[in-house]
Design a protein around this motif. Structure first.
Motif, PDB file in Angstrom:
ATOM      1  N   ARG A 164      25.850 -55.424  -4.824  1.00  0.00           N
ATOM      2  CA  ARG A 164      24.420 -55.164  -4.976  1.00  0.00           C
ATOM      3  C   ARG A 164      24.179 -54.748  -6.429  1.00  0.00           C
ATOM      4  N   PRO A 165      23.212 -55.419  -7.152  1.00  0.00           N
ATOM      5  CA  PRO A 165      23.022 -55.266  -8.491  1.00  0.00           C
ATOM      6  C   PRO A 165      22.267 -54.052  -9.132  1.00  0.00           C
ATOM      7  N   THR A 166      21.413 -53.354  -7.902  1.00  0.00           N
ATOM      8  CA  THR A 166      20.154 -52.404  -8.511  1.00  0.00           C
ATOM      9  C   THR A 166      20.949 -51.245  -8.621  1.00  0.00           C
ATOM     10  N   ALA A 167      21.607 -50.790  -7.259  1.00  0.00           N
ATOM     11  CA  ALA A 167      21.909 -49.074  -6.800  1.00  0.00           C
ATOM     12  C   ALA A 167      23.031 -48.797  -7.931  1.00  0.00           C
ATOM     13  N   VAL A 168      22.706 -47.850  -8.628  1.00  0.00           N
ATOM     14  CA  VAL A 168      23.535 -47.484  -9.968  1.00  0.00           C
ATOM     15  C   VAL A 168      24.830 -46.876  -9.207  1.00  0.00           C
ATOM     16  N   ASN A 169      24.461 -45.896  -8.030  1.00  0.00           N
ATOM     17  CA  ASN A 169      25.743 -45.345  -7.494  1.00  0.00           C
ATOM     18  C   ASN A 169      26.867 -46.159  -6.954  1.00  0.00           C
TER      19      ASN A 169
END
Length: 356
Positions: A100-105
């Motif tokens: 996943r590219p967006t969730a910084v966690n």
């Protein structure tokens, strides 16, 4: 093959480790609310697929799953030295980070596991593996504490009797416990607050309909499901006194990436002068990301829009589809960002930095 089993509604825990069997156990959120099934993931391909396919979702839960995935990825390694084991970890980290590219966690948790690995240099391979399990456990335990603190801080902004609008799902199943945007609702219920929650269905994957409405209904909380395009009318009718949403990444200037449709809700809230609160653990705040323009927005498959939830396709065959998973809410639309360390108000460039 993945093995399934039913689970008990009384104790929602969406990500768990079965260390004895080298297995990551997750609640398959793609099957809710019709089936409440745990999946037993025994290899990296399965863990990657579970994150990509939103079987495990919610920024904190993704981070927890990634941390346990990193540990399991090196647990069975045959490496005999620190250097060999580190090469294995880097391969696992790179692979899981691509899901996943967006969730910084996701990246935060994997970086934290690598940092702990480096801190164990000089110890035996087995000691390093045990240290990574400890770090993953700590990430999970800390998230539960973080969510409760976010709930306490957000609850200070609310009053009993309020109508609250939510978008997507930022509840217990998206975290270790309590949730982020739903945490004050759970804590409020425990203390006798009476909230009336309106849950946006959240197209195209219906996280509000399938997950938030299910979760709150199971908890005995007054919840009403609405279509996304009904947010304006419930605001205009005076049913909403606050909007609570979670997020997947917060830029240094307070721009916030969250599930597609969040920006539209924020614009409506601004028009009707309703406070719009983003509930965000510090792990989702990316001070290296200057503004929302720097956030990569994930694009997903056409089928999620045209056919996924229908017996027959509900769009012309071959029609072009634009399906971004997230949008960015400009900081000017956000009343406050609620974290475990306190509540940040504009200007966010200053207030967010101060939290660190």
């Amino acid at each position: 093959m993945l093995e399934n089993r039913q689970f008990d509604n009384s104790d929602i825990q969406s990500v768990m480790l079965d260390d004895e069997n080298s297995t990551l156990i997750i609640l398959d959120q793609t099957l809710l609310p019709n089936e409440k099934i745990f999946l037993r993931l025994t290899n990296q391909n399965q863990i990657w697929e579970a994150i990509y396919s939103l079987r495990v979702r919610g920024a904190p839960a993704i981070g927890i799953a990634a941390a346990y995935g990193a540990y399991l990825g090196i647990k069975e390694s045959k490496a005999e030295s620190y250097e060999q084991l580190y090469e294995d970890l880097k391969k696992v980290k790179e692979y899981l980070a691509s899901s996943r590219p967006t969730a910084v966690n996701l990246f935060w948790a994997l970086d934290r596991m690598e940092t702990r690995f480096k801190a164990e240099e000089g110890k035996t391979v087995d000691e390093i593996k045990n240290a990574l399990k400890d770090e993953a456990d700590t990430i999970r335990i800390e998230d539960e504490m973080v969510c409760k603190s976010i709930g306490e801080n957000a609850l200070s902004l609310l009053e009993s009797g309020m109508g609250i609008l939510t978008h997507c799902n930022a509840g217990a199943i998206a975290t270790a416990k309590y949730g982020t945007a739903l945490a004050p609702i759970y804590l409020g219920k425990e203390r006798g607050y009476e909230f009336k929650v309106y849950a946006d269905e959240t197209r195209p994957l219906l996280q509000g309909a399938r997950l938030t409405a299910w979760e709150l209904n199971e908890a005995g909380i007054d919840v009403t499901l609405i279509c996304d395009n009904m947010a304006s009318i419930v605001m205009k009718e005076g049913r909403i006194q606050a909007v609570l949403v979670g997020c997947d990444r917060v830029a240094a200037n307070g721009d916030t990436a969250n599930k597609i449709g969040t920006s539209g809700v924020a614009i409506l809230a601004k028009h009707y002068r309703i406070p719009f609160y983003v509930c965000a653990p510090l792990s989702t705040i990316d001070l290296k990301c200057s503004t929302g323009e720097d956030i990569h927005i994930e694009l997903r498959s056409n089928e999620e829009v045209t056919s996924k939830w229908y017996e027959k396709p509900m769009a012309p065959e071959g029609v072009e589809v634009y399906n971004p998973c997230f949008d960015v809410t400009d900081n000017i639309l956000i009343t406050a960002i609620v974290t475990e360390k306190g509540i940040a108000y504009p200007p966010y460039t200053k207030s967010l930095a101060e939290l660190f």
